[in-house]
Design an enzyme around this catalytic site. Structure first.
Site, PDB file in Angstrom:
ATOM      1  N   SER A 144       1.024  -1.134   0.092  1.00 54.59           N
ATOM      2  CA  SER A 144      -0.244   0.155  -0.019  1.00 54.59           C
ATOM      3  C   SER A 144       0.831   1.304  -0.013  1.00 54.59           C
ATOM      4  O   SER A 144       2.031   1.216   0.521  1.00 54.59           O
ATOM      5  CB  SER A 144      -0.778   0.311   1.311  1.00 54.59           C
ATOM      6  OG  SER A 144      -1.584  -1.246   1.159  1.00 54.59           O
TER       7      SER A 144
HETATM    8  N1  SAH Z   1      -0.573  -4.993   4.076  1.00 49.77           N
HETATM    9  C1  SAH Z   1      -0.220  -5.232   2.770  1.00 49.77           C
HETATM   10  C2  SAH Z   1      -0.736  -4.833   1.458  1.00 49.77           C
HETATM   11  C3  SAH Z   1      -1.403  -6.087   0.826  1.00 49.77           C
HETATM   12  S1  SAH Z   1      -2.420  -5.910  -0.288  1.00 49.77           S
HETATM   13  C4  SAH Z   1       1.285  -4.602   2.767  1.00 49.77           C
HETATM   14  O1  SAH Z   1       1.672  -4.032   3.567  1.00 49.77           O
HETATM   15  O2  SAH Z   1       2.173  -4.937   1.898  1.00 49.77           O
HETATM   16  C5  SAH Z   1      -3.745  -6.910   0.220  1.00 49.77           C
HETATM   17  C6  SAH Z   1      -3.366  -8.438   0.391  1.00 49.77           C
HETATM   18  O3  SAH Z   1      -4.379  -8.878   0.787  1.00 49.77           O
HETATM   19  C7  SAH Z   1      -2.786  -9.037  -0.798  1.00 49.77           C
HETATM   20  O4  SAH Z   1      -1.747  -9.574  -0.289  1.00 49.77           O
HETATM   21  C8  SAH Z   1      -3.906 -10.268  -1.018  1.00 49.77           C
HETATM   22  O5  SAH Z   1      -3.383 -11.281  -1.236  1.00 49.77           O
HETATM   23  C9  SAH Z   1      -4.398 -10.373   0.452  1.00 49.77           C
HETATM   24  N2  SAH Z   1      -5.696 -10.919   0.645  1.00 49.77           N
HETATM   25  C10 SAH Z   1      -7.054 -10.792  -0.517  1.00 49.77           C
HETATM   26  N3  SAH Z   1      -7.951 -11.332   0.274  1.00 49.77           N
HETATM   27  C11 SAH Z   1      -7.487 -11.974   1.335  1.00 49.77           C
HETATM   28  C12 SAH Z   1      -8.431 -12.792   2.355  1.00 49.77           C
HETATM   29  N4  SAH Z   1      -9.596 -13.020   2.304  1.00 49.77           N
HETATM   30  N5  SAH Z   1      -7.688 -12.965   3.362  1.00 49.77           N
HETATM   31  C13 SAH Z   1      -6.300 -12.819   3.679  1.00 49.77           C
HETATM   32  N6  SAH Z   1      -5.758 -12.131   2.657  1.00 49.77           N
HETATM   33  C14 SAH Z   1      -6.293 -11.607   1.680  1.00 49.77           C
END
Ligand code: SAH
Length: 223
Positions: free
Chosen positions: A72
């Site tokens: 993000s």
């Molecule tokens: N917090 C992260 C940003 C990640 S983007 C960082 O600091 O890098 C969102 C993430 O959520 C992705 O990696 C995606 O695979 C995950 N995601 C999507 N749906 C999800 C779910 N149902 N449960 C767990 N993770 C999920």
């Protein structure tokens, strides 16, 4: 912090300050908690992005991390962390580990972070990265955040880093009275809003919109 990146980090923190001012009419904030900004300063963001994007690691925007996912935007990470109002004894749940960056920022502010990631390969990479960087108070598991992580509940704070049209009820259930949940709500790709839910001591939920945002979608789901 690597000397090489110190100047870039300072420039990024200045940009975050400017974004906070630019969005003050939405968020009602003119400054973030200095402890949150300190926590950001301590996390080497370049260690959370793919090798070939390292030179962009301190730019204030999201970057691809593979599997169609993103790390993000730093300003959004800072704002979400601030909204959680983290305290040193807190137990926090993150849904969407991704690179592990948000978890690392939180790790510097709270007692323990439990983070769920639905893409197994990302979870394994993030777990290894966080271990290598010395974040001993973060636990990463492969799983669907729609169910939360009941074994460690209830949580003082929950942060969801992927957008969902409907907040998973299990997450609201797993929030402590007095706890806070920050989540982008909306359909994939457009019309999403960062929302802050607070559960009072009687278990009543207050829900308010904070800022229009763009997040990758929350996948999976048991509905
Ligand atoms: N917090 C992260 C940003 C990640 S983007 C960082 O600091 O890098 C969102 C993430 O959520 C992705 O990696 C995606 O695979 C995950 N995601 C999507 N749906 C999800 C779910 N149902 N449960 C767990 N993770 C999920």
């Amino acid at each position: 912090m690597d000397e090489d990146y110190a100047l870039e980090m300072q420039a990024l923190l200045d940009e975050i300050d400017a974004d906070v001012l630019d969005t003050r009419l939405w968020t009602g904030r003119t400054a973030l908690d200095p402890r949150v900004l300190d926590a950001l300063r301590r996390v080497p963001r370049h260690a959370f992005v793919p090798e070939h994007l390292r030179s962009s690691a301190y730019e204030n925007h999201p970057l691809p991390i593979g599997h169609g996912q993103t790390i993000s935007q730093p300003y959004i990470v800072a704002l979400m962390t601030d909204l959680l109002r983290p305290r040193p004894d807190d137990i926090v749940l993150e849904v969407g580990t991704g690179s592990g960056y948000q978890a690392a920022v939180l790790a510097g502010l709270v007692r323990r972070v439990y983070s769920l990631e639905i893409v197994a390969e990302l979870a394994v990479q993030a777990r290894e990265r966080l271990r290598r960087l010395g974040y001993g108070n973060v636990e990463v598991a492969v799983g669907d955040g729609h169910r939360g992580w009941p074994e460690h509940a209830p949580y003082d704070a929950i942060v969801v880093t992927a957008a969902t049209p409907r907040i998973p009820p299990a997450l609201i259930e797993q929030l402590k009275p007095g706890g806070r949940l920050v989540v982008p709500v909306g359909p994939p790709r457009f019309d999403q809003e960062l929302r802050l839910l607070s559960k009072d001591v009687a278990g009543q939920i207050e829900d308010k919109g904070v800022l229009p945002v763009v997040f990758v979608p929350l996948t999976g789901g048991i509905d």
